[in-house]
Design a protein around this motif. Structure first.
Motif, PDB file in Angstrom:
ATOM      1  N   LEU A 149       0.822  -1.212   0.000  1.00 42.72           N
ATOM      2  CA  LEU A 149       0.000   0.000   0.000  1.00 42.72           C
ATOM      3  C   LEU A 149       0.855   1.262   0.000  1.00 42.72           C
ATOM      4  O   LEU A 149       0.516   2.253  -0.635  1.00 42.72           O
ATOM      5  CB  LEU A 149      -0.962  -0.009   1.184  1.00 42.72           C
ATOM      6  CG  LEU A 149      -2.038  -1.092   1.111  1.00 42.72           C
ATOM      7  CD1 LEU A 149      -2.877  -1.111   2.378  1.00 42.72           C
ATOM      8  CD2 LEU A 149      -2.950  -0.872  -0.086  1.00 42.72           C
ATOM      9  N   THR A 150       1.974   1.218   0.734  1.00 44.79           N
ATOM     10  CA  THR A 150       2.874   2.375   0.724  1.00 44.79           C
ATOM     11  C   THR A 150       3.363   2.613  -0.698  1.00 44.79           C
ATOM     12  O   THR A 150       3.362   3.733  -1.204  1.00 44.79           O
ATOM     13  CB  THR A 150       4.084   2.099   1.643  1.00 44.79           C
ATOM     14  OG1 THR A 150       3.600   1.845   2.945  1.00 44.79           O
ATOM     15  CG2 THR A 150       5.035   3.278   1.667  1.00 44.79           C
ATOM     16  N   HIS A 178       0.358   3.759  -3.076  1.00 46.50           N
ATOM     17  CA  HIS A 178      -0.496   4.907  -2.779  1.00 46.50           C
ATOM     18  C   HIS A 178       0.232   6.189  -2.389  1.00 46.50           C
ATOM     19  O   HIS A 178      -0.384   7.246  -2.362  1.00 46.50           O
ATOM     20  CB  HIS A 178      -1.503   4.543  -1.686  1.00 46.50           C
ATOM     21  CG  HIS A 178      -2.619   3.697  -2.213  1.00 46.50           C
ATOM     22  ND1 HIS A 178      -2.484   2.361  -2.391  1.00 46.50           N
ATOM     23  CD2 HIS A 178      -3.854   4.017  -2.650  1.00 46.50           C
ATOM     24  CE1 HIS A 178      -3.609   1.880  -2.908  1.00 46.50           C
ATOM     25  NE2 HIS A 178      -4.444   2.858  -3.067  1.00 46.50           N
ATOM     26  N   GLU A 179       1.515   6.093  -2.040  1.00 48.59           N
ATOM     27  CA  GLU A 179       2.216   7.315  -1.648  1.00 48.59           C
ATOM     28  C   GLU A 179       2.712   8.035  -2.895  1.00 48.59           C
ATOM     29  O   GLU A 179       3.371   7.429  -3.741  1.00 48.59           O
ATOM     30  CB  GLU A 179       3.401   6.968  -0.736  1.00 48.59           C
ATOM     31  CG  GLU A 179       3.009   6.479   0.650  1.00 48.59           C
ATOM     32  CD  GLU A 179       2.448   7.577   1.533  1.00 48.59           C
ATOM     33  OE1 GLU A 179       2.541   8.757   1.156  1.00 48.59           O
ATOM     34  OE2 GLU A 179       1.894   7.244   2.598  1.00 48.59           O
TER      35      GLU A 179
END
Lengths: 1030, 485
Positions: free
Chosen positions: A985-986, A989-990
């Motif tokens: 997810l990092t 999505h970052e």
């Protein structure tokens, strides 16, 4: 007496059937039925696939359709002969074209008009008889049946009986029998098949929920009572209708009346109009020689020989009209000043080259004509045309519609199937899972359907559904079952079919979502299977860029002709060798850029190899490394067999192209033209493993006969398997290499024009406009911000060679308003802001954004003073309104960071410093992208930047390639699968990342092997900068 | 001179939910998720979540990427109402003049003659609210608006002595501009109250309209305005914290009877009767039990009310002794009810309520109610609706009768069947035994395939010497399900 199933629906009835036609065909074969009819709802969507599968299984497929009538009732019709088929297609087309997309209502009176050649059944629960019979409304039932006999003729109406072991169904059967008897009509048994096997009922229940926008817990009696609507054997049907053997016998009698099959489609490609006394072959010959003269200067022996060979074959196969029609389309494009280039295997043809359809000389390039056309070929050759995407391509498409009429041309369909997040979303909703779970499941896919290492079950767990959840198992099972079933019909990006006469005699047409477009009910493979000719008019962003850039060079007085740019330009090859290829065609991807420094292209053919080699086929076939190793002298050049040297010499013994595979088969297995054609179809046809298996079998047999050693056979078959997945013809690679080379040449020699055209044709390619601008800046270009006094609607080049951003980059400014600003300004320059606001009707939001991005700075001291001014009481209707003339705004200037944020908010790009420049001082431990090349292999480094690209190619074992941009350049990182899964997810999505790892500095390629990935707080809110997972 | 105090609960919606989730400790990161547009986004965060970089407006996925252990909760209006009521009740100790200014904000007009110190607010407001699970801040100033700003800045108490000094450094957002106005001010670079008031007021107000005028006023400390007073809801409540734990029913009933006597007296004095009762039992382990009883015919009769409580508590068992109890009565006016000609009231509604209550106590509330056929294919499918007395319906089912009437056996009669060619041929059962002369079927019904209780059954209609029966096979077991008339 054999039972024939006369009423089936496939998944192409969209939510009303749950098995693919192929699966229905398998079930029919398993049950030993002699024939079956697929009657998809309001069309013949699944008919071609069922026809092909039925042929393979050796039973007869019957064509039919369930027609929705004006009163909502549904009548199944079966096609008796070609007239009936044409009537069905015309009737459905008429209903579809007058209704919104996805709807169709046929009028009762139209049934009368189109009834010839059709047989009607009375239908099941949605049929016109069901409701009155269920209500015991004898009068209503009589009226409904009379209406049907009136419409179709009594001899063509059969009262349909179904038994699904449902309580009380017998009452309907009795009612229908009495009705049939009273009207003297025959009864016929069907099973109303909606799935191949009983478990298909569960999928159908889910589809029912989707159709009714509900979930299984609330769907109640809308769900099926049981799973009895599968393909039943004759014995099962006989047991069900033991009291009514005549209903079973009638199925066979009806089947005997139905003569039509899809082989009798009656499709004819349009005839090209030629003058009296002229033939199409003659016309083609004249045009080909005329074109060859101007292409080659003089027609040499080999050229004449090739032309003769091709013209002879084209003539014998009867394809002259096809070539002429494509030539005609190309001619139209040229006359309209639209860049056009044939791609694909057409580039193997000297005739196509001579006609100006393709840009590659196949004689000089020694390209294999048989890849394009051969003796054994039964279907039409494929000529795909690349056009500039956008309005110019649309112009060509509309011209084809204009020439062949609304009922004579249409786009091919594109079947959108349930897969990935769409499948899970629909199933999850049907199983009553919360929105949050579905959203998280979707987010775990990151972007797009890319090769995906997260196991489905783990993904479901991570989305918040534990394995112990009672609906976990149904969710996973249903996902597998629904995966790949058709969801809806889209429009193919460029495939058009045209017809001599009416296309709606051949296939029903319907409206596409896009206004002015009509689409057929079949996809391109269906059309190809049935011999319908497709011309692909594909939109290519780079074609638009090239055309725009060339036009700009002419405007600036140093015009370029793409056909004549030198193919041996050292500066262009230097750019390629340095992998400085952001923004170019085909060689700008991360993988391409990682290969270029190793490949070091020195001549044009190297570019073609570069285009072809970074493809899933060669990567999966592990051909990339051997080729590069041989090229760099690290590995000796060898050929699979000495006889193959002439074929493989150009690619250093490594088979890279489909043409080479065909030649290998011809040399090593003595394949003749027809067999080579079989092989070509097998490696370019996506749907049939069976076809491939058969060809491989023949190849092995022939090779064994020729005593080819088993290990060589294995090598050849292995290479073939890779090509089956992702084959790439040499001619296509060369066509694309032309565009790739041209884009690189323009980037080197006409950079302002090239970047300006790139910015005007977004979105396209691998990189966002912000990244393209930063790349341009590194090449010394200057970009200037949007200005209402200077900017055009599009980006343009100013006198000093700088690029002025266009009003098209202003977020929220309507295109018409942008045009209005330019028109008013051209009429008379704006004297000040008040003058502009008085003459151009832009609203408050538009005013604010223009002020915020500095577009009014020509009138005001700075952005904030413009922002102060545009808030002034101002109205076109208010005579006393106006700005506080001469009064100074009390607001302070924006600081650089505020300007950055305003730029990103208002235009998604900035002409100012890179966001990373603002946080550089806080990141002393971070290595700048430009400095990585100075580091040694194995050095521990930390890189940071805006994520501009995340890629996870299917061929990379789950590894992810991330590109981070900072103020100095682009740093590339490789994240291994394990780390990706841990920090999925990092990573996905970052918008900004900090990556710690080891430097990999090998053969001029620099990247960082990530050990840890962290989110980095952005100095500004930056969105949409990363193009992910191409 | 007037003075005001404001109670402010930051992240009020999140706090009002978390106070019911003791398992989420204060130091654990938590966020309130809300639908913004079409997406679920972070609406409020606690300090621990903010420390993990979870920011407002993030999607749930992004938030979890930043903080995998984040507790995500949804807003709960009911909890918010309760928390607001608790704020009002707590504020009442300072003054009866209260305004429920907004969610999590209560403004109090303080008695001018009294002085208040930080300790006063701590001891009388902050600490009691902490006991209720709410972390509040208090501000005191000369105007309600300023007191609110002070409360937002409080740690946890802030008493304003110099208005300008308080306001100037504060961000403009404390003045609560609308989203659009906030965006304009942000784009102007106006971020603090001081920056705002430094601008020429007339010109700003010309540009930004009436809202800017109000904002300006707030930026200067606001004005004294009349509060929109609310009166805390008048509950008739009796409660007690017990020094000696209650472990026996008799003791509990004794206390409750006393409560009822008090309550009915108070109700009677106000010419009211009890329409509902709410019983709260607090246990030693910190947990509590709450139950609301509807009084079938509102009354002040102690015996009737007591019997309702007694019936319920008869079978009540707790794992922990009771340390406190509360009994509240909802007052209603005594009503006069008249049935129409065909409608008949229940002869003794209290008796009926008592019976239903007893059944619920025995079986569980989810197992008592009025059964109604559900919309599934299961022949015996039904759902239970809460029992609400006898109802008459004017609607008639107009769907045609399907098949002949038949008598269902309750429960179905187990049977043994001899099959011949997969069809029933001989029947053994306690009801009838003999050869099957004719059999129609099977009818196959299957449902709930997605549930662990998925079912399938096979039905036959069979003729025997003494009648036509409905025969059912459920798995491998056979039953006679009924007899056709």
């Amino acid at each position: 007496m054999a039972y024939v199933e006369l009423h089936g629906r496939s998944a192409f009835s969209f939510l009303r059937g749950s098995s693919l036609p192929e699966h229905l065909a398998e079930a029919v074969a398993k049950q030993g039925l002699p024939a079956m009819a697929v009657c998809d709802r309001d069309g013949v969507y699944g008919a071609p696939r069922f026809y092909t599968a039925a042929k393979e299984h050796g039973f007869r497929s019957i064509v039919g359709s369930e027609l929705t009538l004006e009163d909502g009732s549904v009548v199944p019709v079966l096609v008796r002969n070609r007239a009936g088929y044409q009537n069905l297609c015309r009737m459905v087309t008429r209903a579809k074209l007058r209704a919104p997309k996805g709807e169709s209502r046929i009028l009762w009176k139209e049934l009368e008009e189109f009834r010839e050649g059709l047989i009607a059944l009375t239908g099941d629960t949605e049929g016109p008889l069901y409701q009155p019979v269920f209500r015991r409304d004898r009068q209503g039932a009589n009226a409904a049946l009379e209406r049907m006999t009136h419409a179709f003729g009594a001899e063509n109406v059969y009262v349909e009986l179904q038994r699904h072991r449902v309580p009380y169904q017998e009452r309907i059967v009795t009612g229908l029998r009495q009705l049939a008897e009273a009207h003297g009509l025959p009864v016929v048994a069907t099973n109303g098949v909606t799935y191949a096997e009983p478990w298909g009922r569960e999928v159908l229940d889910v589809f029912t929920c989707i159709r009714h926008h509900t979930h299984l817990d609330a769907a109640g009696r809308r769900l099926a009572v049981n799973g009895q609507r599968y393909v039943k054997s004759q014995e099962e049907m006989a047991a069900l209708f033991s009291d009514l053997p005549e209903a079973l016998a009638e199925t066979q009698r009806i089947a005997e009346r139905l003569e039509f099959t899809l082989s009798d489609l009656g499709y004819e490609f349009p005839r090209f109009p030629v003058s009296a006394g002229e033939t199409m072959d003659g016309q083609l010959r004249k045009l080909a020689y005329f074109g060859a003269q101007s292409r080659y200067g003089s027609i040499t022996g080999p050229v004449r020989q090739q032309l003769e060979k091709e013209l002879d074959l084209i003539g014998r196969l009867g394809f002259a009209g096809y070539f002429l029609i494509v030539w005609d389309i190309v001619n139209f494009a040229r006359e309209e000043g639209i860049l056009v280039q044939g791609r694909g295997s057409a580039a193997n043809s000297a005739v196509c080259y001579a006609l100006g359809i393709t840009a590659v000389d196949p004689v000089g390039g020694k390209l294999l004509f048989e890849r394009f056309l051969s003796e054994g070929r039964k279907d039409w050759p494929d000529i795909d045309l690349d056009l500039p995407s956008g309005e110019r391509r649309e112009k060509v498409i509309q011209e084809v519609f204009r020439r062949y009429g609304k009922h004579g041309a249409a786009m091919t369909a594109n079947v959108i199937t349930y897969r990935g997040r769409s499948a899970m979303r629909e199933i999850g909703k049907a199983l009553n899972f919360g929105e949050d779970v579905l959203k998280r499941f979707s987010d775990l896919f990151a972007s797009g359907d890319f090769a995906h290492t997260l196991e489905l079950e783990d993904q479901v767990v991570q989305a918040g559904v534990p394995r112990s959840h009672p609906r976990f198992r149904p969710l996973v099972d249903l996902y597998h079952r629904i995966y790949g079933l058709p969801r809806h019909l889209g429009q193919h990006s460029g495939g058009m079919v045209i017809c001599q006469g009416r296309l709606d005699d051949v296939v029903p047409l319907e409206n596409a979502s896009m206004p002015g477009r009509v689409v057929v009910q079949w996809d391109k493979d269906d059309c190809e299977d049935l011999g319908i000719i497709k011309v692909d008019l594909l939109g290519l962003g780079m074609m638009a860029v090239l055309q725009d850039a060339v036009e700009l060079t002419h405007q600036l007085g140093h015009g370029v002709d793409l056909a004549h740019i030198p193919k041996d330009d050292p500066a262009t090859y230097e750019l390629l060798q340095k992998a400085d290829t952001i923004g170019t065609f085909q060689v700008e991807s991360r993988a391409q850029m990682a290969t270029l420094p190793r490949m070091k292209p020195k001549e044009f053919y190297d570019v073609a190899i570069e285009v072809a080699i970074i493809r899933p086929g060669p990567i999966v076939g592990q051909l990339v490394h051997p080729y590069l190793a041989r090229r760099n002298g690290e590995e000796p050049i060898s050929y699979i067999h000495p006889d193959l040297k002439p074929v493989l010499e150009r690619t250093l013994g490594v088979p890279l192209f489909q043409e080479q595979m065909l030649r290998i088969a011809m040399i090593m297995a003595d394949f003749d033209g027809a067999e080579a054609e079989e092989l070509r179809r097998a490696i370019s046809f996506h749907r049939s493993n069976e076809r491939m298996r058969k060809v491989v079998e023949k190849l092995r047999k022939n090779m064994t006969k020729k005593q080819v050693a088993p290990e060589i056979q294995e090598q050849i078959v292995g290479a073939l398997s890779s090509f089956a997945l992702y084959g790439f013809p040499e001619s296509h690679a060369i066509s694309f290499a032309l565009l790739a080379y041209a884009s690189c040449w323009l980037k080197v020699h006409r950079a302002p024009e090239f970047y300006c055209a790139l910015l005007n044709n977004q979105p396209m390619g691998f990189y966002s406009p912000a990244t393209l601008m930063k790349d341009g800046k590194r090449r010394g270009l200057m970009f200037r911000p949007v200005c209402v006094v200077r900017s055009g609607v599009q980006c343009q080049i100013e006198g000093d060679g700088s690029i002025r951003l266009g009003l098209n980059y202003v977020q929220g400014l309507h295109r018409d308003k942008a045009a209005e600003i330019v028109t008013q300004r051209d009429r008379q320059p704006f004297s000040d802001l008040a003058d502009l606001l008085a003459r151009v009707s832009i609203n408050k939001t538009e005013r604010r954004v223009l002020a915020k991005i500095g577009a009014f700075n020509a009138f005001d001291r700075h952005r904030r003073s413009a922002m102060w001014d545009v808030e002034g009481v101002f109205s076109n209707d208010d005579l006393f309104s106006g700005l506080d003339a001469g009064r100074e705004a009390p607001l302070g200037r924006m600081d650089p960071l505020e300007r950055l944020q305003a730029d990103y908010d208002g235009t998604r790009v900035t002409t100012g410093p890179h966001p990373m420049a603002f946080v550089r001082s806080q990141l002393p431990y971070v290595t700048r992208a430009a400095d990585l090349a100075n580091g040694k292999n194995g050095l521990k480094v930390i890189i940071a930047g805006v994520v501009i690209c995340r890629q996870r190619p299917g061929t990379a074992k789950g590894h992810v390639f991330i590109s981070l941009e900072d103020e100095s350049g682009i740093a590339n990182a490789i994240v291994r699968n394990e780390l990706f899964e841990k920090q999925r997810l990092t990573i996905t999505h970052e918008p900004l990342l900090e990556i710690e790892g080891r430097l990999q500095h090998l053969e001029g390629v620099v990247s960082v092997l990530a050990k840890d990935v962290r989110g980095l707080n952005a100095p500004a809110t930056i969105e949409g900068q990363s193009y992910d997972f191409h | 001179m007037k003075k005001y105090a404001v109670l402010h609960v930051p992240e009020f919606r999140l706090q009002s939910v978390l106070r019911y989730l003791p398992e989420v400790r204060k130091e654990e990161p938590a966020a309130l998720m809300e639908v913004q547009g079409s997406k679920l986004r972070v609406g409020e965060v606690n300090a621990a979540a903010a420390a993990c970089q979870v920011q407002l407006g993030m999607s749930s996925t992004q938030a979890l990427a930043r903080c995998p252990v984040l507790h995500m909760v949804a807003a709960n209006l009911g909890h918010e109402r309760s928390a607001q009521a608790a704020l009002l009740q707590t504020a009442e100790v300072l003054s009866p003049f209260l305004e429920s200014t907004g969610p999590g904000v209560v403004t109090i007009e303080l008695p001018p003659e009294r002085t208040f110190s930080t300790e006063d607010f701590l001891g009388r407001i902050v600490v009691p609210l902490q006991a209720l699970g709410l972390q509040a801040k208090v501000g005191m100033a000369g105007t309600p608006d300023l007191a609110l700003l002070a409360a937002r800045r409080g740690n946890p108490v802030y008493i304003v002595r110099n208005a300008a000094a308080v306001l100037s450094p504060l961000p403009v957002s404390v003045l609560q501009p609308s989203e659009e106005l906030a965006a304009v001010l942000e784009s102007w670079g106006v971020r603090s109250v001081a920056q705002l008031v430094a601008l020429p007021m007339t010109q700003v107000c010309e540009r930004l309209g009436p809202e800017a005028v109000e904002l300006w006023e707030r930026a200067r400390g606001g004005r004294v305005r009349p509060l929109d007073l609310v009166k805390p809801r008048e509950f008739f409540v009796e409660e007690i914290d017990l020094e000696n734990f209650v472990e026996l029913l008799e003791t509990l009933l004794f206390l409750l009877r006393r409560f009822l006597e008090q309550l009915t007296t108070r109700l009677g004095n106000a010419y009211l009767v009890a329409g509902k009762m709410r019983l709260v039992l607090r246990f030693e382990d910190g947990s509590s039990y709450q139950r609301v009883f509807t009084v079938p015919q509102p009354t002040c009769d102690v015996d009737v009310l007591f019997r309702i409580l007694h019936t319920h508590l008869e079978n009540f068992v707790s794992e922990s002794p009771i340390v406190g109890l509360e009994l509240a009565a909802k007052p209603v006016r005594p009503g006069a009810e008249q049935f129409d000609l065909l409608e008949k009231g229940v002869r003794d509604p209290h008796q009926l309520a008592e019976t239903v209550g007893r059944l619920q106590a025995l079986l569980g509330p989810e197992r008592v109610g009025t059964p109604q056929g559900d919309a599934s294919h299961h022949p015996d499918g039904f759902v239970l609706h809460p029992y609400e007395g006898v109802e008459f319906s004017d609607e008639f089912d107009e769907s045609p009768l399907l098949g002949v009437p038949w008598l269902r056996f309750r429960p179905p009669v187990p049977a043994n069947i001899v099959l011949n060619d997969k069809r029933p041929a001989f029947l053994y059962s306690s009801r009838t035994t003999g050869p099957v002369s004719d059999a129609r079927g099977p009818w196959l019904l299957e449902g709930d395939w997605w549930e662990s209780w998925n079912w399938s059954r096979e039905e036959w209609d069979i003729a025997t010497e003494d009648g036509v029966y409905r025969l059912v096979r459920d798995g491998s077991d056979w039953f006679l399900d009924g007899l056709y008339a």
